[in-house]
Design a protein around this motif. Structure first.
Motif, short mmCIF file in Angstrom:
data_model
loop_
_atom_site.label_atom_id
_atom_site.label_comp_id
_atom_site.label_asym_id
_atom_site.label_seq_id
_atom_site.Cartn_x
_atom_site.Cartn_y
_atom_site.Cartn_z
N GLN A 5 -6.11 -8.02 -6.05
CA GLN A 5 -5.46 -8.55 -7.25
C GLN A 5 -4.88 -7.44 -8.11
O GLN A 5 -3.78 -7.57 -8.65
CB GLN A 5 -6.48 -9.37 -8.06
CG GLN A 5 -7.03 -10.57 -7.32
CD GLN A 5 -8.37 -11.03 -7.86
OE1 GLN A 5 -8.69 -10.78 -9.03
NE2 GLN A 5 -9.17 -11.68 -7.02
N LEU A 6 -5.61 -6.32 -8.22
CA LEU A 6 -5.12 -5.20 -9.01
C LEU A 6 -3.85 -4.63 -8.39
O LEU A 6 -2.87 -4.31 -9.09
CB LEU A 6 -6.20 -4.13 -9.11
CG LEU A 6 -5.87 -2.92 -9.99
CD1 LEU A 6 -5.61 -3.34 -11.42
CD2 LEU A 6 -7.01 -1.91 -9.95
N SER A 7 -3.82 -4.50 -7.07
CA SER A 7 -2.63 -3.99 -6.38
C SER A 7 -1.45 -4.94 -6.55
O SER A 7 -0.31 -4.51 -6.74
CB SER A 7 -2.93 -3.80 -4.89
OG SER A 7 -4.03 -2.94 -4.70
N PHE A 8 -1.73 -6.22 -6.49
CA PHE A 8 -0.70 -7.24 -6.64
C PHE A 8 -0.05 -7.15 -8.02
O PHE A 8 1.18 -7.14 -8.16
CB PHE A 8 -1.33 -8.62 -6.42
CG PHE A 8 -0.36 -9.76 -6.35
CD1 PHE A 8 0.29 -10.07 -5.16
CD2 PHE A 8 -0.10 -10.54 -7.47
CE1 PHE A 8 1.18 -11.13 -5.08
CE2 PHE A 8 0.79 -11.60 -7.40
CZ PHE A 8 1.43 -11.89 -6.21
N TYR B 160 3.51 -3.23 -1.65
CA TYR B 160 2.16 -3.62 -2.03
C TYR B 160 1.14 -2.58 -1.55
O TYR B 160 0.24 -2.17 -2.30
CB TYR B 160 1.82 -5.00 -1.45
CG TYR B 160 0.38 -5.40 -1.64
CD1 TYR B 160 -0.04 -6.00 -2.82
CD2 TYR B 160 -0.57 -5.16 -0.64
CE1 TYR B 160 -1.36 -6.36 -3.01
CE2 TYR B 160 -1.90 -5.52 -0.82
CZ TYR B 160 -2.29 -6.12 -2.01
OH TYR B 160 -3.60 -6.46 -2.19
N LEU B 161 1.29 -2.10 -0.31
CA LEU B 161 0.33 -1.14 0.23
C LEU B 161 0.40 0.21 -0.47
O LEU B 161 -0.60 0.94 -0.53
CB LEU B 161 0.54 -0.97 1.73
CG LEU B 161 -0.04 -2.10 2.59
CD1 LEU B 161 0.27 -1.85 4.06
CD2 LEU B 161 -1.53 -2.24 2.38
N LEU B 162 1.55 0.55 -1.01
CA LEU B 162 1.64 1.78 -1.80
C LEU B 162 0.74 1.69 -3.03
O LEU B 162 0.09 2.65 -3.43
CB LEU B 162 3.09 2.03 -2.22
CG LEU B 162 4.06 2.35 -1.09
CD1 LEU B 162 5.49 2.42 -1.62
CD2 LEU B 162 3.69 3.64 -0.39
N GLY C 286 5.67 -18.73 7.48
CA GLY C 286 6.04 -18.34 8.84
C GLY C 286 6.98 -17.16 8.93
O GLY C 286 7.39 -16.79 10.03
N ALA C 287 7.35 -16.55 7.80
CA ALA C 287 8.28 -15.41 7.84
C ALA C 287 7.77 -14.32 6.91
O ALA C 287 8.22 -14.20 5.77
CB ALA C 287 9.69 -15.86 7.44
N PRO C 288 6.79 -13.53 7.33
CA PRO C 288 6.22 -12.49 6.47
C PRO C 288 7.29 -11.52 5.95
O PRO C 288 8.23 -11.18 6.69
CB PRO C 288 5.22 -11.78 7.39
CG PRO C 288 4.89 -12.81 8.43
CD PRO C 288 6.17 -13.57 8.65
N GLU C 289 7.13 -11.10 4.72
CA GLU C 289 8.10 -10.21 4.08
C GLU C 289 7.61 -8.76 4.22
O GLU C 289 6.61 -8.38 3.62
CB GLU C 289 8.24 -10.60 2.60
CG GLU C 289 9.12 -9.70 1.79
CD GLU C 289 10.51 -9.54 2.38
OE1 GLU C 289 10.84 -8.39 2.76
OE2 GLU C 289 11.23 -10.56 2.46
N GLU C 290 8.35 -7.95 5.01
CA GLU C 290 7.91 -6.60 5.32
C GLU C 290 8.08 -5.66 4.13
O GLU C 290 7.22 -4.82 3.87
CB GLU C 290 8.67 -6.07 6.53
CG GLU C 290 8.35 -6.80 7.82
CD GLU C 290 8.99 -6.15 9.03
OE1 GLU C 290 9.61 -5.07 8.85
OE2 GLU C 290 8.87 -6.70 10.13
N ASP C 291 9.20 -5.78 3.40
CA ASP C 291 9.42 -4.87 2.27
C ASP C 291 8.35 -5.07 1.20
O ASP C 291 7.86 -4.11 0.60
CB ASP C 291 10.81 -5.09 1.68
CG ASP C 291 11.90 -4.54 2.58
OD1 ASP C 291 11.57 -3.73 3.48
OD2 ASP C 291 13.08 -4.92 2.41
N SER D 279 -4.05 -6.86 7.40
CA SER D 279 -3.33 -8.13 7.37
C SER D 279 -1.90 -7.95 6.89
O SER D 279 -1.03 -8.78 7.15
CB SER D 279 -4.05 -9.13 6.46
OG SER D 279 -3.94 -8.74 5.09
N MET D 280 -1.65 -6.82 6.19
CA MET D 280 -0.32 -6.58 5.63
C MET D 280 0.60 -5.84 6.60
O MET D 280 1.78 -5.67 6.34
CB MET D 280 -0.47 -5.78 4.34
CG MET D 280 0.63 -6.01 3.32
SD MET D 280 0.69 -7.68 2.68
CE MET D 280 -0.95 -7.87 2.04
N MET D 281 0.08 -5.35 7.73
CA MET D 281 0.87 -4.54 8.64
C MET D 281 2.06 -5.30 9.23
O MET D 281 3.07 -4.70 9.60
CB MET D 281 -0.01 -4.00 9.77
CG MET D 281 -1.03 -2.97 9.29
SD MET D 281 -0.23 -1.61 8.40
CE MET D 281 -1.67 -0.67 7.89
#
Length: 411
Positions: free
Chosen positions: A280-283, A314-316, A304-309, A332-334
């Motif tokens: 939640q903090l990252s979000f 988010y992972l940063l 059905g269409a994950p957003e890569e960008d 799960s975000m990869m």
């Protein structure tokens, strides 16, 4: 003389089918709360005005008083005794239904040690008055089936002030505030309690006779600002002091200020520390960073269409918290950010804000969206009011994204 009386509906008239807020008179529980001092007449004057002059009328099912020790004794003897018993006379004269009003409903002020307060003069006595009114009004307004009418006609000016202010802080759409108006020369006459339906002679201090039947009594409803929705919900559920509620209302009116603390894994929202789960903090930090960089709006990833960008950005933020990038959230975000992750994380973030700050916390620090599709989301807090504290606060490391791409990940 035969008295003509009205018929009163004491039930709740199907509020569900009406548009807008229901009239207070339609609620199952209807409470008149009055502040009184040495003039208990304001109770019967207000009851008369509510029943006979207000359109549509408001017939209380309960009457409660907040007064001093001396005020309680005067109300007990003049209103509730067998003789003169002006409260009972009023009900009989105008055919009012049963109203719960007994000595137990007269709340005499006392110190924290239980000592009776005879007058409101010292700072400590004023604080007890404010806290007592706040707690009583909080209890009544906690009942959704109750409509509360507060009269500030009696007692010292501070009593009326605190009663009105407490209602402004805690009142709802069905609650009302008023002052009763009595025509001269009946106003302040110790022998006048309400306009009788038949001739009743009373006397002025100079021994001039007056007919109480000729008196004019009306109700002045006082508009007030309702601040309840902006308060921390915990203040509405437990015992609180007047100063605590005022402080909470003031905080809700202050400009939004958000600090994102990576090291502490928390945020400071309006000076209040709230611990958040890493996801939640990252979000929140991700959307705050976009707002700061002038690209605030995001579109919820479609099913059905994950957003890569989005996942990359988010992972940063997730890395700044120092959490393990080999953990389940990062893994799960990869393949990109899914709609399910987006909606669930937003929902959990809002729940945390609501639990800590009430609905106002979500409005000021949560994520809002446009009404028309495709719905675009952004953080509610203005970018200039957001700052970061902790590890790598200025700009997330772009090296992380490069390394992940080299390793074959989508980020």
């Amino acid at each position: 003389m035969k008295t003509k009386t009205k018929e009163y509906n004491t039930g709740n008239r199907n509020r569900a089918g009406k548009k807008g807020p229901a009239h207070p008179g339609t609620f199952r529980r209807r409470v008149l709360l009055a502040v009184t001092g040495l003039s208990p007449q304001v109770v019967t004057e207000t009851l008369y005005a509510l029943a006979q002059t207000l359109k549509p009328g408001f017939i209380p099912t309960e009457v409660h008083l907040v007064t001093t020790a001396e005020g309680k004794e005067r109300a007990r003897l003049t209103l509730l005794s067998d003789d003169p018993g002006w409260f009972h006379r009023l009900r009989k004269d105008y055919g009012l239904p049963g109203i719960d009003f007994s000595e137990q409903n007269i709340h005499a002020l006392a110190t924290a040690e239980g000592k009776a307060i005879g007058d409101i003069r010292t700072r400590g006595e004023n604080e007890r008055l404010a806290d007592t009114l706040t707690e009583i009004i909080r209890e009544f307004t906690a009942d959704p089936d109750c409509a509360l009418h507060v009269s500030i006609a009696g007692g010292r000016k501070t009593m009326g002030y605190y009663a009105g202010y407490a209602l402004s802080l805690l009142g709802r759409a069905q609650d009302r505030l008023s002052h009763v108006l009595v025509s001269a020369p009946y106003e302040s006459n110790q022998h006048f309690y309400y306009p009788t339906p038949h001739r009743h002679v009373i006397y002025t201090p100079s021994n001039r006779p007056l007919d109480a039947h000729e008196a004019k009594v009306s109700l002045a409803e006082i508009p007030f600002v309702r601040l309840r929705e902006g308060l921390d919900q915990r203040l509405l559920k437990g015992s609180v002091t007047f100063s605590e509620v005022v402080t909470a209302a003031q905080e809700a009116l202050e400009p939004a200020s958000l600090e994102i603390d990576f090291d502490g894994q928390c945020i400071l929202a309006g000076g209040r520390k709230i611990h958040l789960a890493p996801a939640q903090l990252s979000f929140l930090s991700w959307l705050a960073r976009r707002a700061r960089d002038g690209r605030p709006d995001v579109v919820s990833p479609p099913d059905g269409a994950p957003e890569e960008d989005y996942a990359c950005e988010y992972l940063l933020e997730y890395r700044n918290i120092g959490d393990d990038l080999d953990g389940p959230t990062a893994k799960s975000m990869m393949k990109g950010m899914t709609n399910t992750f987006f909606e669930q994380t937003k929902s959990r973030l809002h729940r945390a804000l609501r639990n800590a700050l009430g609905p106002e916390g979500v409005r000021r620090y949560g994520i809002f969206n446009t009404e028309t599709p495709p719905r675009q989301y952004r953080i509610a807090t203005p970018p200039k009011s957001i700052r970061w504290i902790g590890w790598e606060t200025a700009t997330p490391s772009r090296k992380l994204a490069k390394n992940r791409r080299k390793q074959g990940g989508s980020v």
